[in-house]
Design a protein around this motif. Structure first.
Motif, PDB file in Angstrom:
ATOM      1  N   UNK A 179       1.480   4.029  -3.125  1.00  0.00           N
ATOM      2  CA  UNK A 179       1.360   5.476  -2.928  1.00  0.00           C
ATOM      3  C   UNK A 179       2.669   6.179  -3.271  1.00  0.00           C
ATOM      4  N   UNK A 180       3.800   5.616  -2.880  1.00  0.00           N
ATOM      5  CA  UNK A 180       5.091   6.242  -3.181  1.00  0.00           C
ATOM      6  C   UNK A 180       5.303   6.361  -4.686  1.00  0.00           C
ATOM      7  N   UNK A 181       4.849   5.386  -5.427  1.00  0.00           N
ATOM      8  CA  UNK A 181       5.083   5.380  -6.876  1.00  0.00           C
ATOM      9  C   UNK A 181       4.058   6.177  -7.664  1.00  0.00           C
ATOM     10  N   UNK A 193       1.616 -10.756  -6.442  1.00  0.00           N
ATOM     11  CA  UNK A 193       0.154 -10.875  -6.422  1.00  0.00           C
ATOM     12  C   UNK A 193      -0.448  -9.807  -5.508  1.00  0.00           C
ATOM     13  N   UNK A 194       0.148  -9.620  -4.343  1.00  0.00           N
ATOM     14  CA  UNK A 194      -0.323  -8.569  -3.436  1.00  0.00           C
ATOM     15  C   UNK A 194      -0.181  -7.204  -4.096  1.00  0.00           C
ATOM     16  N   UNK A 195       0.954  -6.972  -4.731  1.00  0.00           N
ATOM     17  CA  UNK A 195       1.209  -5.692  -5.389  1.00  0.00           C
ATOM     18  C   UNK A 195       0.173  -5.401  -6.473  1.00  0.00           C
ATOM     19  N   UNK A 196      -0.128  -6.390  -7.300  1.00  0.00           N
ATOM     20  CA  UNK A 196      -1.118  -6.178  -8.353  1.00  0.00           C
ATOM     21  C   UNK A 196      -2.520  -5.968  -7.791  1.00  0.00           C
ATOM     22  N   UNK A 197      -2.836  -6.658  -6.718  1.00  0.00           N
ATOM     23  CA  UNK A 197      -4.145  -6.489  -6.093  1.00  0.00           C
ATOM     24  C   UNK A 197      -4.274  -5.079  -5.515  1.00  0.00           C
ATOM     25  N   UNK A 198      -3.269  -4.656  -4.775  1.00  0.00           N
ATOM     26  CA  UNK A 198      -3.280  -3.299  -4.210  1.00  0.00           C
ATOM     27  C   UNK A 198      -3.342  -2.271  -5.326  1.00  0.00           C
ATOM     28  N   UNK A 199      -2.543  -2.474  -6.373  1.00  0.00           N
ATOM     29  CA  UNK A 199      -2.523  -1.521  -7.483  1.00  0.00           C
ATOM     30  C   UNK A 199      -3.876  -1.452  -8.195  1.00  0.00           C
ATOM     31  N   UNK A 200      -4.535  -2.598  -8.362  1.00  0.00           N
ATOM     32  CA  UNK A 200      -5.841  -2.606  -9.026  1.00  0.00           C
ATOM     33  C   UNK A 200      -6.835  -1.738  -8.251  1.00  0.00           C
ATOM     34  N   UNK A 209      -6.076   0.644  -6.053  1.00  0.00           N
ATOM     35  CA  UNK A 209      -5.568   2.015  -6.066  1.00  0.00           C
ATOM     36  C   UNK A 209      -5.930   2.720  -7.369  1.00  0.00           C
ATOM     37  N   UNK A 210      -5.692   2.044  -8.495  1.00  0.00           N
ATOM     38  CA  UNK A 210      -5.928   2.690  -9.787  1.00  0.00           C
ATOM     39  C   UNK A 210      -7.408   2.986 -10.009  1.00  0.00           C
ATOM     40  N   UNK A 211      -8.273   2.111  -9.513  1.00  0.00           N
ATOM     41  CA  UNK A 211      -9.710   2.341  -9.668  1.00  0.00           C
ATOM     42  C   UNK A 211     -10.208   3.383  -8.667  1.00  0.00           C
ATOM     43  N   UNK A 212      -9.840   3.231  -7.402  1.00  0.00           N
ATOM     44  CA  UNK A 212     -10.390   4.095  -6.353  1.00  0.00           C
ATOM     45  C   UNK A 212      -9.724   5.465  -6.270  1.00  0.00           C
ATOM     46  N   UNK A 214       0.847  -1.194   0.000  1.00  0.00           N
ATOM     47  CA  UNK A 214       0.000   0.000   0.000  1.00  0.00           C
ATOM     48  C   UNK A 214       0.885   1.247   0.000  1.00  0.00           C
ATOM     49  N   UNK A 215       1.884   1.262   0.877  1.00  0.00           N
ATOM     50  CA  UNK A 215       2.807   2.408   0.903  1.00  0.00           C
ATOM     51  C   UNK A 215       3.611   2.506  -0.391  1.00  0.00           C
TER      52      UNK A 215
END
Length: 110
Positions: A16-18, A69-76, A78-81, A12-13
């Motif tokens: 946000x950093x990226x 897998x966690x990274x892609x889930x968080x990113x999905x 993040x990108x939508x919300x 999650x962090x």
């Protein structure tokens, strides 16, 4: 389970950093870099223990696949919300292929 929780917080962090700064086009680049470094520092405070703890029960390839897998889930999410991007069908297919990678890396082939 500690590893999964710590990697999720870390990602999650990391996300946000990226990517959080993409909404702020008027902030000077050096200021963005310094803010992102600060966020990334927090990310590392969760990622390092996650990998240290995780390496006691997983090998490094398994840890990397879990992290991706966690990274892609968080990113999905993040990108939508946060970025208001649309989630497309091919993103779902790509995610399913990553889940398939989890199967292949954890399945006992011997």
């Amino acid at each position: 389970m500690k590893t999964i929780i710590l990697l999720t917080i870390s990602n999650i962090f990391m996300t946000f950093a990226w990517y959080w700064h993409l909404k702020f086009k008027n902030i000077p680049m050096i200021k963005l870099i310094l803010i992102c470094w600060g966020i990334a520092f927090i990310e590392y405070c969760f990622m390092v223990p996650a990998n240290r703890i995780g390496y006691l029960q997983f090998n490094v390839t398994q840890l990397k696949i879990i992290q991706e897998v966690i990274s892609l889930t968080v990113f999905a999410f993040f990108s939508v919300l946060y970025l208001n991007e649309h989630f497309k069908w091919n993103y779902l297919v790509s995610f399913c292929l990553m889940v398939l990678a989890v199967f292949f890396v954890f399945y006992k082939w011997e």
